[in-house]
Design a protein around this motif. Structure first.
Motif, PDB file in Angstrom:
ATOM      1  N   GLY A 179      37.303  27.431  47.298  1.00  0.00           N
ATOM      2  CA  GLY A 179      36.847  27.314  48.775  1.00  0.00           C
ATOM      3  C   GLY A 179      38.339  26.776  49.697  1.00  0.00           C
ATOM      4  N   TRP A 180      38.211  27.631  50.934  1.00  0.00           N
ATOM      5  CA  TRP A 180      39.064  26.999  51.820  1.00  0.00           C
ATOM      6  C   TRP A 180      38.487  26.077  52.898  1.00  0.00           C
ATOM      7  N   PHE A 181      39.072  25.044  53.319  1.00  0.00           N
ATOM      8  CA  PHE A 181      38.582  24.225  54.524  1.00  0.00           C
ATOM      9  C   PHE A 181      39.638  23.959  55.393  1.00  0.00           C
ATOM     10  N   ARG A 182      39.044  23.399  56.666  1.00  0.00           N
ATOM     11  CA  ARG A 182      40.278  23.270  57.426  1.00  0.00           C
ATOM     12  C   ARG A 182      39.917  21.920  58.239  1.00  0.00           C
ATOM     13  N   GLN A 183      40.819  21.341  58.634  1.00  0.00           N
ATOM     14  CA  GLN A 183      40.615  19.988  59.509  1.00  0.00           C
ATOM     15  C   GLN A 183      41.800  20.100  60.627  1.00  0.00           C
ATOM     16  N   ALA A 184      41.073  19.789  61.769  1.00  0.00           N
ATOM     17  CA  ALA A 184      41.859  19.686  63.211  1.00  0.00           C
ATOM     18  C   ALA A 184      41.848  18.333  63.406  1.00  0.00           C
ATOM     19  N   PRO A 185      42.838  17.867  64.164  1.00  0.00           N
ATOM     20  CA  PRO A 185      43.021  16.437  64.405  1.00  0.00           C
ATOM     21  C   PRO A 185      41.748  15.822  65.108  1.00  0.00           C
ATOM     22  N   GLY A 186      41.130  14.820  64.693  1.00  0.00           N
ATOM     23  CA  GLY A 186      40.004  14.181  65.433  1.00  0.00           C
ATOM     24  C   GLY A 186      38.812  14.974  65.009  1.00  0.00           C
ATOM     25  N   LYS A 187      38.622  15.900  64.056  1.00  0.00           N
ATOM     26  CA  LYS A 187      37.612  16.478  63.649  1.00  0.00           C
ATOM     27  C   LYS A 187      37.075  16.640  62.367  1.00  0.00           C
ATOM     28  N   GLU A 188      35.948  16.795  62.034  1.00  0.00           N
ATOM     29  CA  GLU A 188      35.503  16.688  60.651  1.00  0.00           C
ATOM     30  C   GLU A 188      36.313  17.885  59.787  1.00  0.00           C
ATOM     31  N   ARG A 189      36.456  17.779  58.446  1.00  0.00           N
ATOM     32  CA  ARG A 189      36.984  19.128  57.616  1.00  0.00           C
ATOM     33  C   ARG A 189      35.703  20.054  57.658  1.00  0.00           C
ATOM     34  N   GLU A 190      35.739  21.300  57.929  1.00  0.00           N
ATOM     35  CA  GLU A 190      34.924  22.285  58.015  1.00  0.00           C
ATOM     36  C   GLU A 190      35.285  23.207  57.129  1.00  0.00           C
ATOM     37  N   PHE A 191      34.266  23.935  56.627  1.00  0.00           N
ATOM     38  CA  PHE A 191      34.266  24.965  55.864  1.00  0.00           C
ATOM     39  C   PHE A 191      34.872  26.061  56.377  1.00  0.00           C
ATOM     40  N   VAL A 192      35.461  27.033  55.812  1.00  0.00           N
ATOM     41  CA  VAL A 192      36.222  28.334  56.281  1.00  0.00           C
ATOM     42  C   VAL A 192      35.591  29.473  55.539  1.00  0.00           C
ATOM     43  N   ALA A 193      35.949  29.239  54.198  1.00  0.00           N
ATOM     44  CA  ALA A 193      35.561  30.636  53.133  1.00  0.00           C
ATOM     45  C   ALA A 193      35.527  30.134  51.633  1.00  0.00           C
ATOM     46  N   ALA A 194      34.983  30.900  51.083  1.00  0.00           N
ATOM     47  CA  ALA A 194      34.904  30.736  49.489  1.00  0.00           C
ATOM     48  C   ALA A 194      34.740  31.824  48.598  1.00  0.00           C
ATOM     49  N   ILE A 195      35.137  31.818  47.530  1.00  0.00           N
ATOM     50  CA  ILE A 195      35.290  33.029  46.741  1.00  0.00           C
ATOM     51  C   ILE A 195      34.591  32.508  44.971  1.00  0.00           C
ATOM     52  N   SER A 196      33.799  33.255  44.740  1.00  0.00           N
ATOM     53  CA  SER A 196      33.120  32.693  43.210  1.00  0.00           C
ATOM     54  C   SER A 196      34.016  33.245  42.194  1.00  0.00           C
ATOM     55  N   TRP A 197      33.863  32.765  41.075  1.00  0.00           N
ATOM     56  CA  TRP A 197      34.732  33.181  39.942  1.00  0.00           C
ATOM     57  C   TRP A 197      34.604  34.678  39.679  1.00  0.00           C
ATOM     58  N   SER A 198      33.567  35.636  39.977  1.00  0.00           N
ATOM     59  CA  SER A 198      33.318  36.950  39.888  1.00  0.00           C
ATOM     60  C   SER A 198      33.834  37.794  41.224  1.00  0.00           C
ATOM     61  N   GLY A 199      34.192  37.041  42.168  1.00  0.00           N
ATOM     62  CA  GLY A 199      34.420  37.426  43.273  1.00  0.00           C
ATOM     63  C   GLY A 199      33.646  37.657  44.594  1.00  0.00           C
ATOM     64  N   GLY A 200      32.433  37.144  44.384  1.00  0.00           N
ATOM     65  CA  GLY A 200      31.385  37.044  45.488  1.00  0.00           C
ATOM     66  C   GLY A 200      32.029  36.172  46.467  1.00  0.00           C
ATOM     67  N   SER A 201      31.989  36.393  47.752  1.00  0.00           N
ATOM     68  CA  SER A 201      32.598  35.509  48.935  1.00  0.00           C
ATOM     69  C   SER A 201      31.583  35.130  49.922  1.00  0.00           C
ATOM     70  N   THR A 202      31.761  34.229  50.780  1.00  0.00           N
ATOM     71  CA  THR A 202      31.176  33.704  51.693  1.00  0.00           C
ATOM     72  C   THR A 202      32.104  32.979  52.945  1.00  0.00           C
ATOM     73  N   TYR A 203      31.633  33.217  54.266  1.00  0.00           N
ATOM     74  CA  TYR A 203      32.433  32.841  55.233  1.00  0.00           C
ATOM     75  C   TYR A 203      31.795  32.085  56.243  1.00  0.00           C
ATOM     76  N   TYR A 204      32.548  31.205  57.081  1.00  0.00           N
ATOM     77  CA  TYR A 204      31.876  30.358  58.080  1.00  0.00           C
ATOM     78  C   TYR A 204      31.904  31.577  59.296  1.00  0.00           C
ATOM     79  N   SER A 205      30.860  31.388  60.123  1.00  0.00           N
ATOM     80  CA  SER A 205      30.512  32.539  61.015  1.00  0.00           C
ATOM     81  C   SER A 205      31.522  32.755  61.808  1.00  0.00           C
ATOM     82  N   SER A 206      32.492  31.774  62.396  1.00  0.00           N
ATOM     83  CA  SER A 206      33.344  31.977  63.388  1.00  0.00           C
ATOM     84  C   SER A 206      34.650  32.780  62.772  1.00  0.00           C
TER      85      SER A 206
END
Length: 120
Positions: free
Chosen positions: A34-61
């Motif tokens: 998974g990829w996450f990101r954190q901006a100053p003063g904000k919570e760490r948020e999900f960006v995208a992730a990929i499974s071992w088989s290549g399936g993926s999911t993304y944050y809406s933005s």
């Protein structure tokens, strides 16, 4: 599993960057990444992730602008980021977990972050 994220930098709004997450360990291919990101003063948020088989999911933005992919032969996961916006600026982290998901607590191993700066 040890992870190292790199590829961040300064880019103008509308530009592109490709982040890489390099992993060590023989079992890399068994993990979701998974990829996450954190901006100053904000919570760490999900960006995208990929499974071992290549399936993926993304944050809406980021859906439609970011693409996650993996090359198990190279023990590397990529995050191609296009049409970057100032609000995408953050420290980006990659993480490895057993199950594909969007919650930080679902990931067991974390790399150090790489800074992405987007100028307007």
């Amino acid at each position: 599993v040890q992870l190292q994220a790199f590829g961040g930098g300064l880019v103008q709004a509308g530009g592109s960057l490709r982040l890489s997450c390099a992993a060590s360990g023989r079992t890399f291919s068994y993990y979701a990444i998974g990829w996450f990101r954190q901006a100053p003063g904000k919570e760490r948020e999900f960006v995208a992730a990929i499974s071992w088989s290549g399936g993926s999911t993304y944050y809406s933005s980021v859906k439609g602008r970011f693409t996650i992919s993996r090359d198990n032969a190279k023990n590397t996961v990529y995050l191609q980021m296009n049409s970057l916006k100032p609000e995408d600026a953050a420290v980006y982290y990659c993480a490895a977990g057993r199950i594909l998901g969007g919650l930080p607590r679902g990931y067991d191993y974390w790399g150090q972050g790489t800074q992405v700066t987007v100028s307007s």
